[in-house]
Design an enzyme around this catalytic site. Structure first.
Site, mmCIF file in Angstrom:
data_model
loop_
_atom_site.group_PDB
_atom_site.id
_atom_site.type_symbol
_atom_site.label_atom_id
_atom_site.label_comp_id
_atom_site.label_asym_id
_atom_site.label_seq_id
_atom_site.Cartn_x
_atom_site.Cartn_y
_atom_site.Cartn_z
ATOM 1 N N PRO A 125 4.229 -4.248 15.697
ATOM 2 C CA PRO A 125 4.471 -4.079 17.135
ATOM 3 C C PRO A 125 3.185 -3.870 17.942
ATOM 4 C CG PRO A 125 5.204 -2.141 15.915
ATOM 5 C CD PRO A 125 4.711 -3.114 14.906
ATOM 6 N N HIS B 72 -1.700 1.637 -4.020
ATOM 7 C CA HIS B 72 -2.068 3.037 -3.801
ATOM 8 C C HIS B 72 -1.210 4.009 -4.617
ATOM 9 C CE1 HIS B 72 -4.134 1.919 0.265
ATOM 10 N NE2 HIS B 72 -4.860 1.622 -0.791
ATOM 11 N N SER C 233 -2.284 -1.185 9.449
ATOM 12 C CA SER C 233 -3.378 -1.182 10.419
ATOM 13 C C SER C 233 -4.546 -2.021 9.917
ATOM 14 C CB SER C 233 -3.832 0.255 10.690
ATOM 15 O OG SER C 233 -4.205 0.872 9.470
ATOM 16 N N GLN D 62 0.849 -1.198 0.000
ATOM 17 C CA GLN D 62 0.000 0.000 0.000
ATOM 18 C C GLN D 62 0.882 1.245 0.000
ATOM 19 O OE1 GLN D 62 -3.358 -0.741 3.136
ATOM 20 N NE2 GLN D 62 -1.641 -2.075 3.625
HETATM 21 P P1 OAD Z 1 -1.217 2.982 9.139
HETATM 22 O O1 OAD Z 1 -0.544 4.222 9.595
HETATM 23 O O2 OAD Z 1 -2.698 2.921 9.180
HETATM 24 O O3 OAD Z 1 -0.679 1.743 9.993
HETATM 25 C C1 OAD Z 1 0.687 1.532 10.176
HETATM 26 C C2 OAD Z 1 0.870 0.239 10.933
HETATM 27 O O4 OAD Z 1 2.269 -0.024 11.051
HETATM 28 C C3 OAD Z 1 0.310 0.244 12.372
HETATM 29 O O5 OAD Z 1 -0.453 -0.940 12.578
HETATM 30 C C4 OAD Z 1 1.567 0.259 13.243
HETATM 31 O O6 OAD Z 1 1.386 -0.439 14.487
HETATM 32 C C5 OAD Z 1 2.538 -0.481 12.366
HETATM 33 N N1 OAD Z 1 3.969 -0.187 12.613
HETATM 34 C C6 OAD Z 1 4.535 0.948 13.090
HETATM 35 N N2 OAD Z 1 5.874 0.824 13.139
HETATM 36 C C7 OAD Z 1 6.177 -0.417 12.658
HETATM 37 C C8 OAD Z 1 7.384 -1.132 12.451
HETATM 38 N N3 OAD Z 1 8.591 -0.599 12.726
HETATM 39 N N4 OAD Z 1 7.295 -2.393 11.956
HETATM 40 C C9 OAD Z 1 6.095 -2.953 11.653
HETATM 41 N N5 OAD Z 1 4.924 -2.308 11.837
HETATM 42 C C10 OAD Z 1 4.959 -1.062 12.328
HETATM 43 O O7 OAD Z 1 -0.650 2.673 7.672
HETATM 44 P P2 OAD Z 1 -1.279 1.732 6.554
HETATM 45 O O8 OAD Z 1 -1.946 0.548 7.144
HETATM 46 O O9 OAD Z 1 -0.214 1.512 5.551
HETATM 47 O O10 OAD Z 1 -3.648 5.246 1.825
HETATM 48 O O11 OAD Z 1 -2.379 2.688 5.942
HETATM 49 C C11 OAD Z 1 -3.142 2.244 4.856
HETATM 50 C C12 OAD Z 1 -3.449 3.392 3.943
HETATM 51 O O12 OAD Z 1 -4.025 4.471 4.678
HETATM 52 C C13 OAD Z 1 -2.224 4.023 3.294
HETATM 53 O O13 OAD Z 1 -1.774 3.330 2.138
HETATM 54 C C14 OAD Z 1 -2.741 5.379 2.926
HETATM 55 C C15 OAD Z 1 -3.467 5.730 4.210
HETATM 56 O O14 OAD Z 1 -4.505 6.652 4.086
HETATM 57 C C16 OAD Z 1 -3.677 6.159 0.849
HETATM 58 O O15 OAD Z 1 -2.958 7.124 0.872
HETATM 59 C C17 OAD Z 1 -4.660 5.870 -0.234
#
Ligand code: OAD
Length: 253
Positions: free
Chosen positions: A224, A120, A199, A102
């Site tokens: 984490p 994305h 997330s 993503q």
């Molecule tokens: P989020 O910011 O929603 O989630 C990030 C995730 O990474 C969380 O579950 C954290 O706990 C985890 N995390 C943080 N540090 C980490 C590490 N060092 N190792 C592993 N995990 C870690 O980001 P996304 O799920 O990517 O869309 O968000 C999905 C979409 O929402 C993005 O692609 C973007 C956003 O709006 C668009 O821009 C269309």
């Protein structure tokens, strides 16, 4: 000792097709902010409605283009971390691996991963908002996007004169058809899906691990924190530490 890492590694070792599904967390240790972290997340600091919708770009193209240029330059300055590198290595050790992300950065590619499915879009692939042609005249871009609030005029398309837009998917826009189709096909075919650093809250992308699970895959989560991903095995920790351990264990004889 039968740890969660060892159980996950055993599933990866048995699999003919592994799908990896990544989100912002995989790039966090490279210094690229996630979206939903309560303090540092982009959506905690900036208003998505003003920056990440087609309406926002139409209303204030300079604000939106400047913000994405700031993000693009941060991504350019970042380097792949141990998590990205472990995934690129894993692809060389399993019969088939499909990497679905993503993320709009290119850190998977710079770590050596090939044929990454970007659901994305990509910061480095702006295109004309009128004719759709890819924009590639980087020398023409104005300098100075070192801060997120710097307003920059978007360039014009060399072919039709239209306004060039960031190459990302905005809220309210469809995901790229080919990538989404390939991602679903891979998820439906895999024996293992490894979800890393997402997330699991943004649809339709978040349906991909669910689809793999429904089709019989073992879903392994690396994060984490607890997330919205329904996983069979949860490896709690940061991608930069957990993925090298998982890949080492999966590739051990
Ligand atoms: P989020 O910011 O929603 O989630 C990030 C995730 O990474 C969380 O579950 C954290 O706990 C985890 N995390 C943080 N540090 C980490 C590490 N060092 N190792 C592993 N995990 C870690 O980001 P996304 O799920 O990517 O869309 O968000 C999905 C979409 O929402 C993005 O692609 C973007 C956003 O709006 C668009 O821009 C269309």
């Amino acid at each position: 000792m039968d740890t969660a890492v060892e159980r996950a590694a055993a599933a990866v070792r048995r699999a003919r097709h592994v799908v990896v599904f990544t989100g912002a967390g995989v790039s966090a240790e490279s210094g690229i902010p996630t979206f939903r972290d309560a303090l540092t997340g982009l959506w905690a600091r900036f208003d998505a409605a003003q920056l990440a919708t087609p309406q926002a770009f139409a209303a204030d193209p300079e604000l939106v283009w400047g913000w994405y240029e700031w993000r693009r330059r941060r991504a350019l300055a970042a380097v792949p971390n141990a998590g990205h590198l472990a995934l690129a290595h894993l692809a060389t050790r399993v019969p088939k691996l499909t990497l679905i992300t993503q993320n709009v950065d290119d850190l998977h590619e710079r770590a050596g991963s090939r044929d990454v499915l970007h659901l994305h879009g990509r910061l480095h692939r702006p295109r004309c908002s009128a004719c759709g042609l890819a924009y590639s005249d980087w020398s023409d871009l104005p300098a100075g996007a070192d801060l997120p609030q710097v307003r920059l005029p978007p360039p014009s398309c060399a072919t039709c004169g239209g306004v060039v837009r960031p190459g990302v998917v905005w809220f309210g826009e469809p995901l790229p058809e080919r990538e989404l189709g390939d991602a679903y096909a891979a998820a439906g075919n895999a024996e293992v899906l490894i979800s890393v650093g997402t997330s699991g809250l943004v649809y339709p992308a978040a349906r991909i691990p669910q689809h793999a699970h429904a089709a019989g895959a073992t879903v392994i989560e690396v994060n984490p924190e607890p997330s919205g991903i329904a996983a069979d095995l949860v490896l709690t920790g940061k991608a930069g530490a957990v993925l090298p351990a998982l890949v080492d264990a999966a590739c051990a004889l």
